[in-house]
Design a protein around this motif. Structure first.
Motif, mmCIF file in Angstrom:
data_model
loop_
_atom_site.group_PDB
_atom_site.id
_atom_site.type_symbol
_atom_site.label_atom_id
_atom_site.label_comp_id
_atom_site.label_asym_id
_atom_site.label_seq_id
_atom_site.Cartn_x
_atom_site.Cartn_y
_atom_site.Cartn_z
ATOM 1 N N ARG A 1 36.161 56.590 48.577
ATOM 2 C CA ARG A 1 34.956 55.751 48.529
ATOM 3 C C ARG A 1 33.767 56.587 48.059
ATOM 4 N NH1 ARG A 1 36.679 53.779 54.289
ATOM 5 N NH2 ARG A 1 35.953 55.879 54.689
ATOM 6 N N PRO B 1 26.505 54.590 51.129
ATOM 7 C CA PRO B 1 27.760 54.378 50.411
ATOM 8 C C PRO B 1 27.374 54.027 48.977
ATOM 9 C CG PRO B 1 27.243 52.457 51.760
ATOM 10 C CD PRO B 1 26.166 53.482 52.020
ATOM 11 N N THR C 1 32.962 61.507 46.421
ATOM 12 C CA THR C 1 33.791 60.532 47.132
ATOM 13 C C THR C 1 34.258 61.143 48.443
ATOM 14 O OG1 THR C 1 35.767 61.284 45.953
ATOM 15 C CG2 THR C 1 34.628 59.355 45.049
ATOM 16 N N ASP C 2 34.544 60.271 49.420
ATOM 17 C CA ASP C 2 35.061 60.758 50.692
ATOM 18 C C ASP C 2 36.582 60.867 50.612
ATOM 19 O OD1 ASP C 2 36.071 58.166 51.070
ATOM 20 O OD2 ASP C 2 34.590 57.639 52.591
ATOM 21 N N HIS D 1 38.793 58.976 51.508
ATOM 22 C CA HIS D 1 39.452 57.699 51.196
ATOM 23 C C HIS D 1 39.138 57.229 49.787
ATOM 24 C CE1 HIS D 1 40.697 57.359 55.358
ATOM 25 N NE2 HIS D 1 39.450 57.616 55.720
#
Length: 159
Positions: free
Chosen positions: A131, A83, A126-127, A129
């Motif tokens: 993030r 992440p 980014t994913d 969501h």
């Protein structure tokens, strides 16, 4: 009665197609490669790469990890999913897209502990969501590696 059978068949085929499409790890993965998952990221890698538990100094905080072992079992390549954003400073970013999302690719050569050169690439995006995620791939600076590296990068799938 025959209509219900046809409806069930069509629903089954559509459901199977949805499951199979959700499992793909990008269109750049050659046939026969393994898919490693970490958080919202899937990355394909050749069978010679060994998936490992993200532990140790170089993979602390990682969601997934795989290594390529060379002579004597020494790790000569590594794929990690984290992440967060890029770790390398000073490398020029190249814009790209992954699954329709903007992404950046940092490519550079670094020195290994034994004095040899390693190629490295960091992909940040980014994913679904919002993030930030990072995929970092390193390997020996040898003939054939850039093509394999490109295939690994092209296989990245973020949901």
């Amino acid at each position: 009665m025959r209509e219900k059978g046809i409806i069930r068949y069509v629903a089954g085929v559509v459901g199977a197609a949805a499951v199979l499409s959700a499992c793909s790890a990008g269109e750049g993965a050659p046939e026969g490669w393994k898919v490693m998952r970490g958080g919202s990221v899937a990355v394909a890698h050749p069978k010679a790469w060994e998936e490992t538990r993200p532990a140790g100094k170089s993979t602390a905080g990682a969601q997934a990890s795989a290594v390529l072992r060379g002579a004597g079992g020494r790790a000569v390549g590594e794929i990690t999913v984290w992440p967060g954003g890029a770790t390398r400073r000073g490398a020029r970013a190249h814009a790209m897209t992954i699954d329709g999302r903007p992404a950046q690719q940092l490519r550079y050569v670094e020195r290994a502990a034994d004095g040899s050169s390693n190629r490295a690439v960091e992909i940040t995006t980014t994913d679904s969501h919002g993030r930030p995620v990072l995929v970092r791939v390193t390997g020996p600076d040898v003939d054939g590696w850039p093509d394999e590296l490109r295939q690994i990068v092209n296989s990245i799938d973020v949901s």
